[in-house]
Motif scaffolding. Structure first.
Motif, PDB file in Angstrom:
ATOM      1  N   CYS A   1       0.859  -1.183   0.000  1.00 19.57           N
ATOM      2  CA  CYS A   1       0.000   0.000   0.000  1.00 19.57           C
ATOM      3  C   CYS A   1       0.900   1.239   0.000  1.00 19.57           C
ATOM      4  O   CYS A   1       1.834   1.322   0.800  1.00 19.57           O
TER       5      CYS A   1
ATOM      6  N   CYS B   1       0.258   3.190   3.595  1.00 15.91           N
ATOM      7  CA  CYS B   1       0.655   2.653   4.903  1.00 15.91           C
ATOM      8  C   CYS B   1       1.714   1.573   4.793  1.00 15.91           C
ATOM      9  O   CYS B   1       2.281   1.157   5.792  1.00 15.91           O
TER      10      CYS B   1
ATOM     11  N   CYS C   1      -6.202  -2.499   0.446  1.00 18.11           N
ATOM     12  CA  CYS C   1      -5.091  -2.570   1.392  1.00 18.11           C
ATOM     13  C   CYS C   1      -5.417  -3.604   2.454  1.00 18.11           C
ATOM     14  O   CYS C   1      -6.567  -3.726   2.890  1.00 18.11           O
TER      15      CYS C   1
ATOM     16  N   CYS D   1      -7.593   0.735   6.184  1.00 13.88           N
ATOM     17  CA  CYS D   1      -6.968   1.725   5.301  1.00 13.88           C
ATOM     18  C   CYS D   1      -7.728   1.722   3.984  1.00 13.88           C
ATOM     19  O   CYS D   1      -7.996   0.675   3.422  1.00 13.88           O
TER      20      CYS D   1
ATOM     21  N   SER E   1      -6.863   3.117   1.161  1.00 14.63           N
ATOM     22  CA  SER E   1      -6.003   3.478   0.036  1.00 14.63           C
ATOM     23  C   SER E   1      -6.367   2.665  -1.204  1.00 14.63           C
ATOM     24  O   SER E   1      -6.780   1.520  -1.118  1.00 14.63           O
TER      25      SER E   1
END
Ligand SMILES: [Zn+2]
Ligand SMILES: [Zn+2]
Length: 1198
Positions: free
Chosen positions: A1044, A1047, A1056, A1063, A1065
């Motif tokens: 990711c 993170c 993610c 998360c 993302s």
């Protein structure tokens, strides 16, 4: 009066009143002018005036008009005005509007109803024959100008129907523009005596033949022909004259008008007109090899020919086919052409320099003509006719493309007066620029540059640093700097040749194309250019390393946070550039700055070979910089999720830049030295022959730059110079060390008890003698014997607050004179020690706190004394010595070259340290800026040390950019747990730039070839970076994963993998890492390959590499490692992907000969390993040195 009024019995009371006023005026102002022999009485004269006025107006008496005398006009008319008897209001308004529309920035002349009557005369009546016509009455005279004038008008009483009056700044000065032809008041026609019958007149061809023959000089001839050239009035040795050339067919004769009483003819002739001139004598011209010319005599008459026709003038600007080449390698010289031109003055570019603008695009230069009294006639709106002017194209980049130059053969004539008013600068004499033009015989290109330079200097430096009357001298020195002497000086002018010789030769016949083209930028212009350029040049992908595609958001944004862009001054502009400014020491930033009235700019100034470092004498010098580097540092806060988003500027949250100059002391040319510098230069001059600062000057020049540079121009040193002798005390010091500038607690200064932070620094110095008393400020004069009396003592100098300005000019090893002014008490310079108590040994030297009004002067005298030779300045270590010396002290000072700079991320924990105390935010102090510099040894580039700097507690340090050579003083040497040596800055640390990034310094020689065996045994001693040629034995491990980008967690398919907290993302980057055993015969090493090199290691093409990444995406990650002869994986060893990687890693394509560039990888364990080894039945326990760990930077062979 009654007799006069009898003629107007039927008129109204108002008319009668007006008439009696007119009568009074005629009686007082006009009648006395008339010759009594003519026998004209006042009444008759008044009646004549009334009849002329009536004829001019129409029929009625113009009772709204007031009679004005010349003296009254000059005395009382303070604003420019227009008056006309014949123009209707509508006509006036229409003309005024027309003029206003053309030049809206100017207002038309206001109308006044004034009645002006006077005698037209030349200057002889008032004692001068300056060729100007005048209007005179009993009370005085005023100079005037007419569009067309006739000799027949001279001496006659005239009514002026329409005129402009332009008052001038000087008292009792003014100037009349007679628009409509004057009307003769007295009817008595004067007999015109042509001075010989016209039938005797000879043609120009005949006259030209006569001049070539030897004949008696006293022959008087009458010549008729067309005027082809009218030269300006000249005043040579008190004698005024002018020259005109009559032509006919192919021949021409020059006629010199030298009689004082004929000078007014200058206004009666114009090019193209046909005239007769009688009683001309033949004479020879001493100034031109005895050439024979015609000259007027006392009896000469000028008679205009009837068939005078308007000269054909063209208003088209010549269109030249060739375009200017922007980078002409050498100076191109061109011939100018002579043309005639008609146009309207639209702007006065520089009246003092004789520069005007015509028709908004053409320049007119009158500087090659003698100064004429235009009296404001050449103001915007005036139509002018030019004859025989030089057409130049692209003579200077700082003037209009086309500049018409008038020389001694040219005539400039007003063909219609301006109907607009504007500020009038009446100058009838040469300005300083024109004087220079004459003294130096400047060509037009150089003259135009000089005017440009003069403007720039007065705008930016006058009056603060250069007095108005010295601007010209500064401009001349700059001209000397940009021009080679031989290219600048033309041949001496010969006025006679210039006026009459065919073909025509004058200083404007040839000109240089766009030369000198050196532009003078103000400090603000440079700053603005840099602030624009820094973001224009920004290309985000170019700031990132090749591994950018594999970087997480954190890594990506960190590498974007700081970048630098430098441009040499010579590359900023198509034309060469010059920077001009005064050097000053900044008391708030502890930097050296270049400044003018527009702005100030920080400079990083380094010393080079022969010149010393920048010292106190440079303060206040007016310098010019031709070479330097413009450095722009960018600071950006970004939050790009991944490299794919780099094209979206919205992810840039904040950006700012710092701009400054990097230069060498040698690149500074002194244009005007400070008082201290000129004293030093003159002292040096006494010792040896004067050393010119600029290339040797032509000998005939009155002021050579070498001698000129010694004379200070600027009042910069004025505050230093006391008017009355004032006692002062001084102390001679030799600096031994200097610490860095940092924020310090101000209460220590003693004069304040509030806890404020201010900048300060500490120096250690040796006093070379005792404090001395002086009658006068000795400043930087030579060292005296008595100053060295007394023992050598060490002291500490504390510079606080505004005293930090001395920081850039203090250098360890140099000798300074510290001066406290206006005191005779030597104890003020006594350093005080900390009292030692209870058997404590005092290690600290006595300290002296500098006062803001104290001064320091660098002394350049050479110390002969032995004790002074041991300078006390500790020698610097090299980077290699810091890295490898086992006896290196904890606090080290060393030098090296910056190879990389990384901004360290802020860690929130250290925030509230001193920030809360800095109440007033000083923009020069940076907050929370910590960085890591990789400094390589200047001799062995493979040896690199990391230096961690904390710039958050002092002013920003300029010049810490890759390629810069540095000296780092008083840094703490530390050894990491992985046995790496690094340095970190302490509050006392100082970083100084000693050499500039030259570009080539960064692209250093390739790292040395290394044998693994010897590299492993000596580790860092052999350098950190090296090239290795070896064989890939086997792949020890291979890790492939999608991470990711925000993170760093494993990313599967489209989401993610982080769950606590989740998360959201959507972007992921592919990362790979391989650990490979490489052997080269002398030893073995473990080489680590990171994302961007793994693909090359595995010999995959782009398609295969993409395919592999797609497969990994399913699970997110895979890690295989060697077990026995195969590679396996913890989770699912039988999976096809694992099988594939196993095959790939053991293939001959991967296990091959390989050529790498590697650097040593940080190793945590330095301990030896114990391993079991079998030989037959026997089992040994052996001690193995840990394998050399390398990080691959580049694969050379594929
Ligand atoms: Zn000329
Ligand atoms: Zn994530």
């Amino acid at each position: 009066m009654e007799e006069f009024l009898k003629h107007f019995k039927n008129h109204s009371r108002a008319d009668q009143r007006w008439l009696s006023e007119l009568f009074e005026c005629v009686r007082l102002q006009l009648h006395p002018l008339l010759d009594s022999s003519l026998g004209v009485c006042v009444v008759r004269l008044s009646l004549a005036v009334v009849s002329k006025v009536q004829r001019a107006v129409g029929s009625d008496l113009p009772v709204s008009y007031r009679c004005v005398s010349v003296s009254e006009l000059k005395r009382e008319q303070r604003t420019a005005c227009f008056s006309s008897l014949s123009w209707s209001s509508a006509h006036y308004r229409e003309r005024a509007r027309g003029a206003e529309l053309m030049l809206p920035e100017h207002k038309p002349l206001p109308r006044d109803n004034l009645l002006l009557i006077g005698c037209l005369c030349d200057g002889r009546a008032s004692g001068s024959s300056d060729g100007l016509w005048r209007v005179r009455d009993a009370g005085g005279s005023v100079s005037c100008m007419m569009l067309m004038s006739s000799c027949l008008w001279l001496g006659r009483l005239m009514l002026f129907p329409t005129w402009n009056y332009i008052p001038q700044n000087a008292p009792d000065a003014g100037y009349l523009e007679l628009i409509d032809s004057p009307v003769c008041v007295t009817l008595e026609a004067m007999a015109f005596d042509p001075g010989g019958t016209l039938s005797e007149a000879m043609s120009v061809t005949r006259a030209a033949e006569l001049l070539t023959q030897r004949c008696e000089d006293q022959v008087c001839v009458c010549v008729g022909g067309q005027v082809s050239v009218v030269c300006p009035l000249l005043l040579i040795a008190g004698k005024r004259f002018f020259c005109l050339i009559l032509s006919e067919g192919g021949s021409s004769v020059p006629v010199f008008i030298t009689e004082a009483k004929h000078q007014y003819w200058r206004q009666c002739v114009c090019v193209g007109q046909s005239v007769w001139m009688s009683s001309l004598r033949v004479c020879s011209l001493q100034g031109l090899e005895g050439r024979r010319v015609l000259s007027d005599s006392c009896q000469s008459r000028l008679h205009p020919h009837d068939s005078s026709e308007q000269p054909d003038t063209h208003t088209d600007t010549h269109t030249h086919t060739h375009l200017p080449s922007s980078s002409a390698p050498s100076v191109r010289v061109k011939r100018s052409t002579l043309i005639s031109f008609k146009g309207t003055v639209t702007k006065i570019l520089n009246a003092e320099a004789g520069l005007y603008e015509i028709d908004r695009q053409v320049g007119l230069c009158l500087a090659y003509q003698p100064a004429q009294k235009w009296g404001g006639g050449l103001r915007p709106g005036a139509e002018i006719q030019l004859h025989n002017v030089h057409f130049t194209y692209n003579a200077s980049p700082f003037a209009p493309r086309v500049v018409l130059c008038a020389c001694l053969r040219s005539s400039v004539q007003i063909s219609a007066f301006s109907r607009l008013r504007s500020e009038v600068e009446a100058s009838g004499s040469h300005g300083p620029l024109q004087r220079l033009l004459l003294e130096r015989n400047l060509g037009v290109s150089q003259y135009l540059w000089l005017c440009y330079c003069h403007n720039a200097v007065s705008e930016r430096l006058c009056p603060r640093w250069v007095r108005a009357e010295r601007v010209c001298v500064v401009a001349t020195r700059l001209l000397d700097l940009v021009c080679e002497a031989e290219q600048k000086t033309q041949k001496k002018r010969n006025i006679y040749r210039e006026m009459i010789q065919e073909p025509h030769q004058c200083p404007v016949t040839t000109y240089c194309v766009r030369w000198p083209s050196v532009a003078l930028w103000s400090v603000r212009q440079v700053c603005e250019w840099m602030e624009r350029e820094v973001w224009v040049s920004l290309s985000l992908p170019s700031l990132l390393p090749p591994s950018a595609g594999h970087m997480t958001s954190l890594e990506l944004n960190a590498s974007l946070s700081w970048s630098t862009h430098s441009v040499p001054l010579t590359h900023t502009h198509s034309d060469p550039l010059l920077l001009l400014g005064v050097l000053e020491l900044s008391s708030t930033r502890a930097t050296l700055r270049l400044r003018d009235q527009t702005h100030a700019l920080d400079c990083v100034c380094v010393q080079t070979g022969q010149s010393g470092a920048i010292d106190t004498a440079w303060q206040g010098c007016l310098v010019c910089v031709r070479r330097c580097t413009l450095v722009m540092e960018r600071f950006m806060k970004t939050n790009f999720p991944s490299w794919k988003h780099l094209d979206q500027p919205s992810y840039i949250i904040h950006k700012h830049c710092r701009v400054y100059l990097q230069l060498r002391v040698d690149d500074l040319t002194i244009i005007s030295p400070s008082a201290a510098m000129s004293r030093r230069l003159s002292e040096r001059g006494e010792e040896s022959a004067p050393r010119p600062l600029t290339p040797a000057a032509a000998p005939e020049r009155p002021l050579t730059p070498a001698t000129a540079a010694k004379r200070p121009l600027t009042p910069a040193a004025a505050p230093e110079r006391p008017l009355t002798p004032a006692a002062c005390v001084s102390l001679l010091l030799r600096l031994e060390s200097k610490q860095g500038v940092m924020l310090q607690n101000g209460s220590g200064a003693g004069h304040t008890h509030t806890h404020t932070l201010q900048l300060g620094f500490v120096c250690r110095a040796a006093c070379l003698g005792d404090a001395q008393r002086w009658q006068n400020d000795p400043r930087n004069c030579r060292m005296q014997e008595r100053e060295r009396d007394g023992g050598l003592r060490k002291i500490e100098l504390h510079f606080m607050g505004s005293c930090v300005r001395w920081f850039p000019v203090l250098h360890p090893g140099c000798v300074y004179r510290l001066i406290a002014l206006n005191t005779a008490d030597v104890s003020v310079l006594k350093a005080t020690g900390v009292s030692a108590r209870g058997g404590v040994t005092q290690l600290i030297s006595p300290a002296l706190l500098l006062q803001p009004q104290w001064r320091l002067h660098t002394l350049t005298d050479t110390l002969t004394d032995e004790q002074c030779h041991q300078s006390g300045v500790p020698a610097l270590m090299s980077v290699s010595e810091v890295l490898h010396s086992s006896s290196a002290p904890e606090i080290v000072s060393f030098y090296g070259v910056v190879s990389q700079r990384i901004t360290l991320q802020e860690d929130g924990g250290t925030k509230p340290k001193i920030q809360s105390l800095t109440a007033a935010k000083d923009p020069s102090v940076v907050e929370d800026l910590r960085l890591r510099l990789s400094v390589q040894d200047s001799a062995c580039p493979g040896h690199v040390i990391h230096v961690y700097l904390d710039l958050s507690c002092g002013p920003y340090t300029h010049g810490l950019i890759p390629g810069a050579a540095l000296q780092i003083h008083h840094a703490q040497r530390k050894v990491s747990r992985a046995c790496n040596v690094y340095c970190r800055s302490l509050p006392i640390s100082r970083v100084s730039v000693t050499d500039l990034s030259s570009g080539s310094a960064v692209s250093q020689a390739p790292p040395p070839m290394m044998l693994l065996g010897s590299w492993a045994s000596a580790r860092t001693q052999r350098g950190v970076v090296g090239q290795v040629k070896g064989h890939v034995v086997r792949v020890l491990s291979l890790r492939l994963q999608w991470a990711c980008s925000l993170c760093g967690s494993i990313f599967t398919q489209t989401s993610c993998g982080r769950t606590h907290p989740p998360c959201d993302s959507t972007s992921a980057v592919f990362q790979a890492e391989a650990k490979v055993a490489v052997e080269d015969g002398s030893g073995e090493a473990h080489v680590w390959f990171s994302s961007e090199t793994v693909c090359d290691l595995l010999m995959l093409n782009a398609g295969q590499w993409e395919g592999l990444q797609r497969h990994i995406r399913v699970k997110g990650h895979v890690k295989v490692y060697t077990r026995g002869y195969n590679m396996t994986c913890d989770e699912d060893p039988d999976e096809s992907l694992v099988q594939y990687l196993n095959c790939l890693c053991s293939s001959a394509a991967v296990c091959r000969q390989i050529h790498l560039t590697c650097r040593i990888r940080a190793q945590r364990t330095g301990k030896h390993q114990l391993r079991k080894v079998h030989r037959g039945q026997t089992e040994f326990i052996c001690k193995f040195a840990p394998a050399l760990q390398l990080q691959c930077q580049h694969i050379h062979t594929h």
